[in-house]
Design an enzyme around this catalytic site. Structure first.
Site, PDB file in Angstrom:
ATOM      1  N   SER A 195       0.861  -1.143   0.134  1.00  0.00           N
ATOM      2  CA  SER A 195      -0.056   0.015   0.055  1.00  0.00           C
ATOM      3  C   SER A 195       0.897   1.287  -0.134  1.00  0.00           C
ATOM      4  O   SER A 195       2.181   1.118   0.018  1.00  0.00           O
ATOM      5  CB  SER A 195      -1.048   0.092   1.311  1.00  0.00           C
ATOM      6  OG  SER A 195      -1.839  -1.056   1.318  1.00  0.00           O
TER       7      SER A 195
ATOM      8  N   SER B 158      -3.224  -3.217  -2.764  1.00  0.00           N
ATOM      9  CA  SER B 158      -2.174  -2.199  -2.570  1.00  0.00           C
ATOM     10  C   SER B 158      -3.353  -0.884  -2.324  1.00  0.00           C
ATOM     11  O   SER B 158      -3.788  -0.377  -3.099  1.00  0.00           O
ATOM     12  CB  SER B 158      -1.253  -1.812  -3.474  1.00  0.00           C
ATOM     13  OG  SER B 158      -0.432  -0.659  -3.189  1.00  0.00           O
TER      14      SER B 158
ATOM     15  N   ASP C 119      -4.131   2.455  -2.031  1.00  0.00           N
ATOM     16  CA  ASP C 119      -3.159   3.789  -2.453  1.00  0.00           C
ATOM     17  C   ASP C 119      -4.201   4.799  -2.463  1.00  0.00           C
ATOM     18  O   ASP C 119      -5.169   5.097  -3.175  1.00  0.00           O
ATOM     19  CB  ASP C 119      -2.905   3.668  -3.974  1.00  0.00           C
ATOM     20  CG  ASP C 119      -2.015   2.200  -4.039  1.00  0.00           C
ATOM     21  OD1 ASP C 119      -1.315   1.839  -3.413  1.00  0.00           O
ATOM     22  OD2 ASP C 119      -1.906   1.857  -5.316  1.00  0.00           O
TER      23      ASP C 119
END
Lengths: 373, 373, 373, 373
Positions: free
Chosen positions: A247, A285, A287
């Site tokens: 992340s 991830s 983001d």
């Protein structure tokens, strides 16, 4: 260890001549170049050996980013956010949309400690601001996260509310400790040790100077690319595909007088910097970009920029370029500054081998400046 | 000119060894590698000299992307879209959100002709599908656009509904004409002639092969970057900052059985490819991604992928990588294939000087394969 | 027929004492109570008998809502929109999000004529504003729609670009023709004839008076509810469930100095008015709200409100209540004013039987005022 | 007090013949009518007198809604959410968007205790699911809130992580305690005591029966309206305008096999029920809807509905009507069941005077059934 001034002698990217883009950084090349913004860390490193949930080893922490002044509730900053990939548990986003404001410090920590840092921010605000008045309203802590489960006993919840308070209390302006510190303590990027990184750009609109600063907590994967050059040979054998623990949190601050709508637009461009580092934008991830303006609500700063933006919004392009560059460089700094660390079960993240990076860049003819001090 | 097979001898990027990323293209390296997808163009080039609104010169057109089969209303494709920058007038997006479907061909044209192409698609659907049944429902044409006002008499509305019909009728599978063709006729990118470009990637999940194809109509600005190398010396003196007329339409097709939610996630990753070409994500650049799945709704194709996605959604990472690479390469192809054009008022867009590009890449040690036929 | 002053003697809701909510309407109880806002219609009624696609019968039109002044491109209004149900093809929404502005008149028409009205608005803007300057930029027409396929030869595309121009040219301030007029000509609601309706509310904040006006094009279904009383006995036998052709466009204008973010919040509350009329929020009903502020960008009007909103945003509650009430009343007016109409294939929509409505309300003890003139 | 079976003898709305809409409730008229869904409460009531931050008085708690089965991480439910007004701090929303899933119990509590309940859910999941495996991933607790600051020492953070665990452990199917219980303990609505309420509707599509259940934590303001009749005389003098502490959490469960996209559409319709109770949709009212499907991901239940939805999505209208009605009735139940309570500083919320409500409804001729047991 003085957690807010990590003095390891690893250089930042720019210090060894690795330049991102064409813009000019501020004096500290940090989010704190935006006047009034402060950053503090609480770093928890304790124990070694096999993971025993609840006992360690501990490789984690909290990073706090403070908007200007000390009563964020009564003097909030204008804010916006952009979720590129919502594979995470960041708290406090819907009020940012609805009211266009952030009204507390922003905390960064590990994924499972979001609630604890939330409570820590509540305690800080209640004790310092509201209890003395005798009246406690609801308010909206903003807490971002990435997962340090690879190195840290994340399920052990070693971050306690008081660590959030410590990070807030430790916050200062000036240079920002990067790498293995605060919320970045147990984080990895591109298979190397990552963590906290920061950078900034100054720009000029209508004769007035402004600053865009970015701070990241990097913990993601992909094909590491520095100044356009894939570092394939450093990732040989290829690192495992990004796991669900990867992340990145990207915090954007600016003294440009930008409304929620314009900040949202700026936040989106941070992902261009992310893309250029080789991120795969992986499924797991989380983001997130969170941005705020230190001037929009609370001062008449930059009247010429305000007037120009109202008449000719396209000048925002300066900020778009700045945020993409600063994000890319902040990510590089999170790698350049991070030292090797051994975590739970002997899990190890090596530091980015800067010498080899420079060797590759030189071989590939990437323009580098002379090292700066 | 056979508008659907432009036979100019400019090479595509990959034909001179310029490789984007690490993935493998499909047989045509085009959106038509996704089985059933067809592309057609109607190109309008007429007149020279000074602009006389309504009279020309004309440098414009329509490109149509057809989902499989011929009755898109009764057999719609699953769809999603992502607006990176909504500085444009693309029509038909809200139904894509709400019903998760596209039910007509997708038209690409100039900004002011969106309505006309909308009418053209309506006429096509009414005449071919609904009038024979005696009953005409409402339906939702999807029409994207970028502005060709620099070269074309855009205000003259030279695109007529029948040109949309022509583009649909001309659509074929197989190789796709690129560059100065269809909706891309009057478009520019990075200061050079741009327009239509396409690319694809094949991937494998759970033992089944699938394809991700991208078609772009490129018309944007920034710091042209090819395989990570900024082409600064080709942009000297620097091209003017992107004006409000710059934009890009990115159409993504795949035979992966992806729901609206997963397609949305895939669409977002197209912007990573855009970022890597050096786009500045400019204020006035309408940057839209529209994606569809040819199999999700209408077949039981790829049962292993369906099952794997349901159990372990992270395999979508293959599609994320593919779409970013294909978008980057499609943009390069739109530049590589586009020839010099002179438009209204003598406005000229030079073709990308491919020899100089290759010389720079060689000098910078970018790996190139032997030219492919 | 003077299309902009339909003089049928059916009363508006308030004229027979049917009061919605507790607020006070403006002088015309219309969107034109917001100073500078004008409304014009072009109504097309032609032919009878069986549907022959392309030949009629024709029951359709265009309604134009004009923001203040005449050069909407250079003096745009601040704007926002909310899509409650995106089952429609409204054009021009993404620029409203991105730039927070509307820069043309807003057109309302039937679903398949969105493209044609788009072209009409383009022609109007090019001829009146841009061609005289010799330079035509891209710009973003806003066109909403609902489906009149039940009464009208919608597939015949009888609306032409010049009808959009006519509607714009016909626009005036003052009273607004309602019911079977303009874009509402062929529309139905709750099984009765619907169409255009409007209402307004005045409010006071910080000692300054402001107005919220709403105009709807009603074409949806549900359980008709007036002042909280279900009109079940008027809907016996129950009307067919809303088909995919049902929808509502809600246009909100205000002279409150509201940013894009605040307008978005106001737009959302229009759906509360919609809910209270008994709408089922049906699957196929494209329910869109588009709002704009006439003062935010172009004047220093209402300094006290500006200052109060910045300090204490909660005063926006006045606008929230106003827009919900005005939307509910505008919908009722679209029904009260609409006359019986027979369309294609003898399809008939009866007028709402006002006497029976009043009888039911009286029986149910709903407070009514004396009829107003 | 058995917190999960409050046996106060106040009737639910339907028990005194107050019927909302036309649909049929499930056996318990509760969210637990959706098979496998369980609800548990932890109620904290302690102390009296003046507020001393950190000491009480305490009027607060936690309500937990459990999706089916016990390992929500490995067997998540499909989910979606809709934020009508983001004036709140609900945690866990972005993963619901991105992955379309909920993977923990849902907690409801007071605004400042979101972090604490988040930690409680983490502890529960780590101890019961992950620690025994020796591996703890990141996951996404979902925690909603409304503010009980009027009655409770909210700043004192009296909810502890173990109270979240207690609420989860207490969860059962069958009847649900309503009113002054769990997260609803300190909440108010329309100036009366509010809190937890629930209702359900059964529906039939393609010959298969399904259920939509709603649970609310009501804490908002407006013009109380029951079955379309404003209760103005009960709100005389008018209650103060909703303060920033007002809000409502609406949790929707269904065994319909609905994807994230369809659940989002269902969640939006919950606001129609909210509107019909007279909510003003106030500025400071965090109005959130979170919905999940118990069957979409984990069973082949309802094959005929699945097939029908894929072919003819409009049958979803049944669910739209159901969720609006169930939300409206759940809100009424939260008022009908809630008893008078005195909180901090003697702040008092009276119970809704049911006799007067019925008297008004009778006078206004609202159809009522015979009381049901």
């Amino acid at each position: 260890m003085d957690q807010n001034r990590n003095r390891n002698d690893r250089p930042r990217a720019r210090e060894v001549g690795v330049l991102v883009g064409v813009g000019t950084p501020g004096p500290h090349n940090a989010i704190t170049d935006v006047r009034g913004v402060r950053v503090g860390h609480a770093t928890l490193i304790r124990g070694d050996g096999p993971l025993r949930v609840g006992h360690g080893p501990v490789r984690t922490g909290v990073t706090a980013i403070l908007p200007p002044r000390n009563n964020w509730y009564d003097e909030p900053v204008e804010a916006a956010h952009f979720v590129f990939n919502g594979a995470g548990t960041t708290a406090g986003l819907s009020l940012i949309d609805e009211f266009g404001r952030i009204e507390t410090p922003i905390g960064l920590t590990n994924s499972l400690s979001v609630g604890t840092v939330y409570e820590g921010i509540v305690r800080y605000m209640v004790e310092r601001i509201f209890a003395p008045r005798g009246s406690v309203p609801w308010f909206n802590p903003v807490v971002g996260e990435t997962s340090d489960a690879y190195l840290n006993d994340m399920g052990g919840l070693h971050v306690r509310p008081e660590h959030a308070v410590q990070a807030i209390d430790a916050a200062t302006d000036g240079p920002v400790a990067e790498g293995v510190v605060g919320g970045g303590t147990g984080m990895s990027a591109f298979g190397f040790k990552g963590g906290i990184g920061t950078a900034s750009r100054v720009l000029e609109i209508a004769g007035e100077r402004a600053t865009v600063g970015v701070l990241v907590q990097s913990n993601f994967g992909g094909r590491l690319t520095i100044c356009g050059v894939p570092m394939d040979e450093l990732q040989t054998p290829p690192p495992p595909p990004p796991t669900s623990g990867s992340s990145i949190m990207m915090i954007v601050a600016t003294d440009l007088p930008l409304s929620n709508r314009l900040l949202f637009r700026v936040c989106k461009r941070a992902t261009f910097g992310l893309a250029r580092t080789g991120s795969s934008g992986g499924h797991g991830s989380g983001d997130y970009v969170i941005g705020f303006s230190t001037t929009y609500r609370t001062s008449d700063a930059m009247p010429a920029i305000r007037e120009t933006l109202a008449r000719q919004e396209g000048v925002i392009d300066e900020a778009f370029r700045a945020v993409a560059e600063a994000t890319e460089e902040a990510i590089l700094n999170s790698l350049f500054k991070a030292e090797r660390i051994v975590g739970r079960d002997g899990h190890t993240r090596e530091a980015l081998p800067i010498d080899r990076v420079l060797e590759i860049l030189d071989r590939r003819g990437v323009r580098r400046t002379s090292p700066t001090p």
